[in-house]
Write a protein that holds these residues in place. Structure first.
Motif, PDB file in Angstrom:
ATOM      1  N   LEU A 224      24.285 -18.972 -15.087  1.00 54.40           N
ATOM      2  CA  LEU A 224      23.850 -20.026 -13.995  1.00 54.40           C
ATOM      3  C   LEU A 224      23.017 -19.390 -12.744  1.00 54.40           C
ATOM      4  CD1 LEU A 224      27.276 -21.737 -13.894  1.00 54.40           C
ATOM      5  CD2 LEU A 224      25.295 -22.504 -15.277  1.00 54.40           C
ATOM      6  N   LYS A 225      22.178 -20.130 -12.176  1.00 52.41           N
ATOM      7  CA  LYS A 225      21.660 -19.724 -10.893  1.00 52.41           C
ATOM      8  C   LYS A 225      22.855 -19.980  -9.850  1.00 52.41           C
ATOM      9  CE  LYS A 225      16.751 -20.201 -11.729  1.00 52.41           C
ATOM     10  NZ  LYS A 225      15.539 -20.970 -11.101  1.00 52.41           N
ATOM     11  N   THR A 226      23.033 -19.479  -9.092  1.00 52.36           N
ATOM     12  CA  THR A 226      24.130 -19.290  -8.008  1.00 52.36           C
ATOM     13  C   THR A 226      23.830 -20.533  -6.989  1.00 52.36           C
ATOM     14  OG1 THR A 226      24.454 -17.006  -8.083  1.00 52.36           O
ATOM     15  CG2 THR A 226      25.462 -17.855  -6.192  1.00 52.36           C
ATOM     16  N   LYS A 227      22.716 -20.643  -6.623  1.00 53.98           N
ATOM     17  CA  LYS A 227      22.468 -21.853  -5.764  1.00 53.98           C
ATOM     18  C   LYS A 227      22.586 -23.292  -6.515  1.00 53.98           C
ATOM     19  CE  LYS A 227      17.413 -21.900  -6.772  1.00 53.98           C
ATOM     20  NZ  LYS A 227      16.251 -21.637  -6.334  1.00 53.98           N
ATOM     21  N   ASP A 228      22.675 -23.477  -7.763  1.00 50.54           N
ATOM     22  CA  ASP A 228      22.798 -24.451  -8.462  1.00 50.54           C
ATOM     23  C   ASP A 228      24.317 -24.670  -8.890  1.00 50.54           C
ATOM     24  OD1 ASP A 228      20.218 -24.974  -8.411  1.00 50.54           O
ATOM     25  OD2 ASP A 228      19.738 -23.953 -10.392  1.00 50.54           O
ATOM     26  N   THR A 229      25.244 -23.809  -8.281  1.00 49.88           N
ATOM     27  CA  THR A 229      26.497 -24.253  -8.749  1.00 49.88           C
ATOM     28  C   THR A 229      27.576 -24.198  -7.531  1.00 49.88           C
ATOM     29  OG1 THR A 229      28.344 -23.535 -10.178  1.00 49.88           O
ATOM     30  CG2 THR A 229      27.217 -21.599  -9.379  1.00 49.88           C
ATOM     31  N   ASN A 230      28.827 -23.978  -7.841  1.00 47.05           N
ATOM     32  CA  ASN A 230      29.831 -24.197  -6.534  1.00 47.05           C
ATOM     33  C   ASN A 230      31.095 -23.457  -7.091  1.00 47.05           C
ATOM     34  OD1 ASN A 230      31.679 -26.149  -7.602  1.00 47.05           O
ATOM     35  ND2 ASN A 230      29.723 -27.564  -7.452  1.00 47.05           N
ATOM     36  N   PRO A 231      31.989 -22.829  -6.082  1.00 46.61           N
ATOM     37  CA  PRO A 231      33.138 -22.312  -6.359  1.00 46.61           C
ATOM     38  C   PRO A 231      34.195 -22.743  -7.417  1.00 46.61           C
ATOM     39  CG  PRO A 231      32.816 -22.186  -4.300  1.00 46.61           C
ATOM     40  CD  PRO A 231      31.682 -23.179  -4.700  1.00 46.61           C
ATOM     41  N   GLN A 232      34.097 -24.413  -7.396  1.00 48.47           N
ATOM     42  CA  GLN A 232      35.131 -25.152  -8.197  1.00 48.47           C
ATOM     43  C   GLN A 232      34.747 -25.168  -9.576  1.00 48.47           C
ATOM     44  OE1 GLN A 232      33.998 -26.291  -5.039  1.00 48.47           O
ATOM     45  NE2 GLN A 232      36.075 -25.900  -4.109  1.00 48.47           N
ATOM     46  N   GLU A 233      33.032 -25.215  -9.812  1.00 50.73           N
ATOM     47  CA  GLU A 233      32.458 -25.155 -11.122  1.00 50.73           C
ATOM     48  C   GLU A 233      32.759 -23.944 -11.666  1.00 50.73           C
ATOM     49  OE1 GLU A 233      28.470 -26.038 -13.549  1.00 50.73           O
ATOM     50  OE2 GLU A 233      28.504 -25.956 -11.240  1.00 50.73           O
ATOM     51  N   LEU A 234      32.635 -22.770 -10.958  1.00 51.50           N
ATOM     52  CA  LEU A 234      32.795 -21.460 -11.526  1.00 51.50           C
ATOM     53  C   LEU A 234      34.337 -21.265 -12.040  1.00 51.50           C
ATOM     54  CD1 LEU A 234      30.333 -19.307  -9.147  1.00 51.50           C
ATOM     55  CD2 LEU A 234      30.076 -19.995 -11.446  1.00 51.50           C
ATOM     56  N   SER A 235      35.206 -21.656 -11.042  1.00 48.20           N
ATOM     57  CA  SER A 235      36.590 -21.390 -11.411  1.00 48.20           C
ATOM     58  C   SER A 235      36.993 -22.035 -12.674  1.00 48.20           C
ATOM     59  CB  SER A 235      37.362 -21.635 -10.175  1.00 48.20           C
ATOM     60  OG  SER A 235      37.307 -23.063  -9.811  1.00 48.20           O
ATOM     61  N   ARG A 236      36.602 -23.361 -12.844  1.00 50.91           N
ATOM     62  CA  ARG A 236      36.892 -24.025 -13.993  1.00 50.91           C
ATOM     63  C   ARG A 236      36.189 -23.307 -15.254  1.00 50.91           C
ATOM     64  NH1 ARG A 236      33.865 -28.474 -13.004  1.00 50.91           N
ATOM     65  NH2 ARG A 236      35.163 -28.896 -11.291  1.00 50.91           N
ATOM     66  N   LEU A 237      35.036 -22.858 -15.295  1.00 52.75           N
ATOM     67  CA  LEU A 237      34.332 -21.997 -16.196  1.00 52.75           C
ATOM     68  C   LEU A 237      35.107 -20.784 -16.596  1.00 52.75           C
ATOM     69  CD1 LEU A 237      30.525 -22.384 -15.588  1.00 52.75           C
ATOM     70  CD2 LEU A 237      31.651 -23.148 -17.561  1.00 52.75           C
ATOM     71  N   MET A 238      35.635 -20.005 -15.602  1.00 55.12           N
ATOM     72  CA  MET A 238      36.343 -18.928 -15.823  1.00 55.12           C
ATOM     73  C   MET A 238      37.800 -18.956 -16.343  1.00 55.12           C
ATOM     74  SD  MET A 238      36.822 -16.023 -12.828  1.00 55.12           S
ATOM     75  CE  MET A 238      37.688 -16.863 -11.798  1.00 55.12           C
ATOM     76  N   VAL A 239      38.558 -20.112 -15.846  1.00 54.12           N
ATOM     77  CA  VAL A 239      39.796 -20.106 -16.245  1.00 54.12           C
ATOM     78  C   VAL A 239      40.014 -21.092 -17.398  1.00 54.12           C
ATOM     79  CG1 VAL A 239      42.073 -20.513 -15.451  1.00 54.12           C
ATOM     80  CG2 VAL A 239      40.668 -19.426 -13.886  1.00 54.12           C
ATOM     81  N   GLY A 240      39.010 -22.176 -17.565  1.00 52.47           N
ATOM     82  CA  GLY A 240      39.060 -23.009 -18.461  1.00 52.47           C
ATOM     83  C   GLY A 240      40.156 -24.521 -18.006  1.00 52.47           C
ATOM     84  N   ARG A 241      40.417 -24.527 -16.761  1.00 59.43           N
ATOM     85  CA  ARG A 241      41.058 -25.662 -16.040  1.00 59.43           C
ATOM     86  C   ARG A 241      40.744 -25.797 -14.595  1.00 59.43           C
ATOM     87  NH1 ARG A 241      45.185 -23.726 -13.103  1.00 59.43           N
ATOM     88  NH2 ARG A 241      45.840 -21.382 -13.655  1.00 59.43           N
ATOM     89  N   ASP A 242      41.055 -26.867 -13.753  1.00 55.67           N
ATOM     90  CA  ASP A 242      40.857 -26.569 -12.349  1.00 55.67           C
ATOM     91  C   ASP A 242      41.686 -25.850 -11.843  1.00 55.67           C
ATOM     92  OD1 ASP A 242      38.677 -28.767 -12.511  1.00 55.67           O
ATOM     93  OD2 ASP A 242      39.988 -30.351 -12.875  1.00 55.67           O
ATOM     94  N   VAL A 243      41.572 -25.063 -10.794  1.00 55.81           N
ATOM     95  CA  VAL A 243      42.091 -24.567 -10.220  1.00 55.81           C
ATOM     96  C   VAL A 243      42.364 -24.681  -8.639  1.00 55.81           C
ATOM     97  CG1 VAL A 243      42.465 -21.717  -9.331  1.00 55.81           C
ATOM     98  CG2 VAL A 243      41.592 -22.284 -11.312  1.00 55.81           C
ATOM     99  N   GLU A 244      43.649 -24.541  -8.394  1.00 49.11           N
ATOM    100  CA  GLU A 244      44.073 -24.962  -6.939  1.00 49.11           C
ATOM    101  C   GLU A 244      43.645 -23.773  -6.064  1.00 49.11           C
ATOM    102  OE1 GLU A 244      47.742 -26.673  -4.258  1.00 49.11           O
ATOM    103  OE2 GLU A 244      48.051 -26.316  -6.389  1.00 49.11           O
ATOM    104  N   LEU A 245      42.391 -23.680  -5.190  1.00 47.55           N
ATOM    105  CA  LEU A 245      41.955 -22.627  -4.389  1.00 47.55           C
ATOM    106  C   LEU A 245      42.956 -22.337  -3.224  1.00 47.55           C
ATOM    107  CD1 LEU A 245      38.100 -23.139  -4.937  1.00 47.55           C
ATOM    108  CD2 LEU A 245      39.657 -21.435  -6.165  1.00 47.55           C
ATOM    109  N   LYS A 246      43.350 -23.449  -2.730  1.00 48.64           N
ATOM    110  CA  LYS A 246      44.094 -23.521  -1.492  1.00 48.64           C
ATOM    111  C   LYS A 246      45.634 -24.070  -1.812  1.00 48.64           C
ATOM    112  CE  LYS A 246      44.352 -23.905   3.468  1.00 48.64           C
ATOM    113  NZ  LYS A 246      43.966 -24.425   4.590  1.00 48.64           N
ATOM    114  N   ILE A 247      46.505 -23.379  -1.917  1.00 51.78           N
ATOM    115  CA  ILE A 247      47.720 -23.655  -2.292  1.00 51.78           C
ATOM    116  C   ILE A 247      48.484 -24.510  -1.157  1.00 51.78           C
ATOM    117  CG2 ILE A 247      49.132 -21.599  -1.662  1.00 51.78           C
ATOM    118  CD1 ILE A 247      50.427 -22.031  -4.361  1.00 51.78           C
TER     119      ILE A 247
END
Length: 626
Positions: A224-247
Motif C-alpha cells: 500500500l501507499k502509506t499516504k493512502d492508509t492509516n494505523p488502524q487499517e495496517l494493524s487490522r491487516l497485520m493481526v487479522g483483527r481490530d486492535v485496541e491501540l490505546k488500552i
C-alpha cells in the motif's frame, strides 16, 4: 529514474523444520524510496531480509538487483551488489573501537599493513554529513545502544552501499534517538539510497515510509501507499483483527507498600563512578510505577541493584509482607564488611574468592548427602503417619499431618495481607538473586540475550528456568520432563509463542519478538507480588503489545506491584499510574500521567527542569504531583 526498481523479489519461499517462513512473496524496492515491511512476530520479515542479504538462500524464487538476476550466497555477495543491513541484534565486536568495527572486513592497507588513518577523514565526513555524533576511538562495549546503531549504519555507508536494510532499528532507541534516526533515513533517501525498513511501530511507518508491504504468517497480503492508509487499517491487516491501540484501565487501588528503596547508592566499577546517588521511592500494591528517562541516566544500574545483578554500595531495598521465615536467620547472621574486605573489593579482588572455590566442592557434595537424608526422613515420617493412622482410625481426623511441605511460589493478594501471620520484610540487598526470586520478585530484563534467555537451550527449558527446582518439576533430584513440557505448552498457547518445533525449538533460532514473548510469559506466569519489567514490549507487534499490556494490568488489578522501565513515552502514558523521571542518577520528578504531557516529561528527562524538594517528598513516601 524515480520509479526504477533497484530490487525485485519474485515468488520467494523459504522453509525451516516445522515452519514455512516465507510463502511465495514478491516485493519491489524503488530508487530513493523508503519501503516499510510490516507484520506480526514470526511473520517472516527478518527471514526475507536475511535472504536478500545472503544469510539464507531461498528454496524457490528469484532476486533481481538493478534489473539483473543475482544469486546472493553470502553477505560478501550482498556487499558487492551494494546491499547492506543493520541487524536487530547488532553484529559488532565489543572489544574493538568504533573505527575498527566500521572498517572490519574492508580494511585499508599500505604496503600490506593496516592503515586506518587512511579512511578516517572520509568516515569523519560521513558523520558530519548525517549528523552522527560518534567517538571513533571509543570501544563498542562502552557505547550506548544509540551510538552502536550509528556505527552499524556507518559500516554500510563506508562500504558505499546503496540499498540499506534496517531490521527493527528503533527497538533499542530513546525517543530522541528515534527522531535522529528518522531524519538520517530521510537524508539517506534524498542522497539516492533505497531503504527497506522493518518495524512494528505504526507511527514510525506512517511518518517516514513511502510504501508499506504487509506480511502475515509468511504470506504477502499486499503493498500500500502509506499516504493512502492509516494505523488502524495496517494493524487490522497485520493481526487479522481490530486492535485496541490505546488500552483502557481502571483506577489504581493503592494498597500497602510492597517495595521500599531508601537512600540507595550504586557504584559502577566498569565506569568507575557512582551512578545512583542516594535515591528514595516506593511501589504500592495495585499500582504501576514507571521510571522514565533517557538511556544512560542510571535506570539500568538501578534495576541491576534491585534484581541482584549489581552490588549495592549503600542503602536499603525492602520487599514488604513476604514469607521471610526461611531467610530471617540467614539475613540476621550476615556481618557487615570490614575495611579490609571493602579495600579488596574496591581493587577488584574478592578476599574469599579462593576459599569460596574450596568450599564449593565440599558444599556441593554435602548438599546431595543432606538431600538424600531429607527425603529418607520424609519417607520414614510418612510411613509412620500412615501406620498410626491405620491403627487409630477414630483419631486420625483430628491429627495434623506429621510432615507438610509448603509449596514454592505461592503468593497471596496483598490487599489481604493482614490475614497472613508469617509475612514480614526482607532486605533484598542482602540476599542472592535466586533468594530474591523465591521471595516474590519477577524480572523482565532489558537485554533478553544477555540476562533473559539461555540461547542454546530449547524453549521448554527456558520457560521453567527459574522454577525447574520446584517439586512439581522434579522428584528426588530427577527432572520430570512431562511436567515441564505440559507447563511449557500451556504458556506457548496462552502467550502465542511461535516457533518451528514447539517447546523443543532452540531459542536461538526463534525471532526476536517470540524470544521476548517467552521471557514475558515465564515472568508474568509466576504471579509474584513485585514485577520489574524493563522494556517488556521491545520488538513486539501491536497485537502482542496489546496482550502484554493486558497481562500487566491484570497483575496490577490482582493486587501486585509493578515497576516499569520504558523508553516508549506512549507506553509510559498508557500504563503508568505514577511516573518517576530519572536524570543523571537522581529522581528529578514525580508525576500523575493525567496531569503531565510528553513534552513536559521530555524537559525533565533532559535535565532542563527539576521539581523543587523532590528528594524530601520521595523520602517521606508521599505521592505529590506538580
Amino acid at each position: 529514474m524515480e520509479n526504477e526498481n533497484v530490487i525485485e523479489l519474485r515468488h520467494i519461499s523459504k522453509s525451516f523444520p516445522g515452519i514455512k517462513a516465507n510463502d511465495d512473496i514478491s516485493l519491489t524496492l524503488r530508487k530513493g524510496e523508503i519501503h516499510a515491511l510490516l507484520g506480526e512476530n514470526g511473520a517472516g520479515k527478518s527471514t526475507l531480509m536475511s535472504i536478500l542479504f545472503g544469510l539464507y538462500e531461498p528454496d524457490e524464487g528469484q532476486i533481481f538487483v538493478n534489473g539483473k538476476e543475482e544469486k546472493i550466497k553470502n553477505p560478501n555477495d550482498a556487499n558487492r551488489l551494494g546491499i547492506g543491513m543493520v541487524h536487530q541484534h547488532f553484529k559488532l565486536v565489543e572489544v574493538f573501537t568504533a573505527l575498527q568495527n566500521i572498517i572490519l572486513g574492508a580494511e585499508p592497507t599500505k604496503f600490506g599493513f593496516l592503515a586506518p588513518k587512511k579512511v578516517r577523514a572520509s568516515i569523519d565526513a560521513l558523520c558530519k554529513k548525517f549528523n552522527f555524533k560518534v567517538n571513533l576511538d571509543e570501544k563498542i562495549d562502552n557505547m550506548p545502544v544509540g551510538e552502536q546503531q550509528k556505527v552499524e549504519i556507518l559500516k554500510m555507508l563506508y562500504r558505499q552501499n546503496d540499498i540499506l536494510i534496517f531490521d527493527e532499528p528503533t527497538a533499542v532507541l530513546t525517543p530522541q534517538e528515534i527522531n535522529e534516526l528518522m531524519n538520517s533515513m530521510r537524508e539517506l533517501a534524498k542522497e539516492g539510497k533505497s531503504i527497506l525498513f522493518i518495524s512494528h511501530k505504526l507511527n514510525e511507518i506512517m511518518e517516514v515510509s513511502d510504501r508499506v508491504t504487509v506480511l502475515q504468517r509468511g504470506k504477502c497480503l499486499g503493498t500500500l501507499k502509506t499516504k493512502d492508509t492509516n494505523p488502524q487499517e495496517l494493524s487490522r491487516l497485520m493481526v487479522g483483527r481490530d486492535v485496541e491501540l490505546k488500552i483502557s484501565k481502571s483506577e489504581p487501588k493503592n494498597g500497602k507498600e510492597i517495595l521500599t528503596v531508601k537512600n540507595l547508592k550504586v557504584f559502577n566499577y566498569e565506569k568507575k563512578k557512582e551512578t545512583i546517588h542516594g535515591i528514595n521511592f516506593n511501589v504500592r500494591a495495585g499500582e504501576i510505577v514507571c521510571i522514565a528517562g533517557i538511556e544512560g541516566n542510571g535506570q539500568t544500574d538501578l534495576i541491576y541493584a534491585l534484581t541482584g545483578l549489581e552490588r549495592v554500595k549503600s542503602g536499603e531495598i525492602i520487599l514488604h509482607n513476604v514469607n521471610s521465615e526461611r531467610y530471617t536467620k540467614k539475613v540476621n547472621s550476615i556481618k557487615k564488611e570490614n575495611w579490609l574486605k571493602k579495600f579488596f573489593r574496591y581493587i577488584g579482588i574478592g578476599l574469599g574468592f579462593i576459599w569460596y572455590h574450596i568450599k564449593f566442592g565440599c558444599s556441593f557434595a554435602w548438599y546431595y548427602v543432606k538431600l538424600a537424608f531429607k527425603y529418607l526422613g520424609y519417607l520414614i515420617k510418612k510411613l509412620s503417619y500412615l501406620l498410626v493412622k491405620s491403627i487409630k482410625k477414630d483419631k486420625c481426623n483430628k491429627e495434623k499431618p506429621v510432615f507438610e511441605v509448603e509449596p514454592r511460589n505461592k503468593y497471596v493478594s496483598y490487599f489481604e495481607v493482614e490475614n497472613q501471620p508469617l509475612l514480614g520484610d526482607v532486605h533484598l540487598e542482602r540476599i542472592s538473586i535466586r533468594a530474591r526470586n523465591n521471595r516474590g520478585l519477577s524480572h523482565i530484563p532489558e537485554d533478553r540475550h544477555k540476562h533473559g534467555l539461555v540461547l542454546d537451550f530449547n524453549l521448554r527449558d527456558n520457560l521453567v528456568l527459574d522454577k525447574y527446582f520446584d517439586s512439581h518439576f522434579q522428584k528426588f533430584g530427577f527432572i520430570n520432563n512431562k511436567a515441564r513440557e505440559k507447563y511449557a505448552d500451556e504458556l506457548i498457547e496462552k502467550y502465542d509463542i511461535r516457533s518451528g518445533k514447539g517447546n523443543k525449538s532452540l531459542v536461538r533460532s526463534m525471532s526476536g519478538g517470540n524470544q521476548q514473548k517467552a521471557i514475558v510469559a515465564r515472568e508474568l506466569e509466576r504471579e509474584t507480588p513485585l514485577l520489574i519489567a524493563v522494556q517488556p514490549t521491545r520488538g513486539l507487534d501491536v497485537g502482542a503489545i496489546e496482550a502484554i499490556h493486558k497481562h500487566i494490568l491484570s497483575s496490577r488489578d490482582s493486587g501486585n506491584a509493578v515497576l516499569l522501565v520504558s523508553l516508549e513515552l506512549e507506553e509510559v502514558m498508557n500504563l503508568a499510574d505514577r511516573i518517576l523521571v530519572m536524570y543523571n542518577g537522581d529522581i528529578v520528578g514525580q508525576f500523575d500521567p493525567k496531569n503531565v504531557t510528553t513534552d513536559e516529561l521530555g524537559l525533565y528527562m533532559s535535565g532542563a527542569k527539576k521539581q523543587a524538594n523532590i528528594k524530601a517528598v520521595l523520602k517521606e513516601g508521599e505521592m505529590i504531583y506538580e
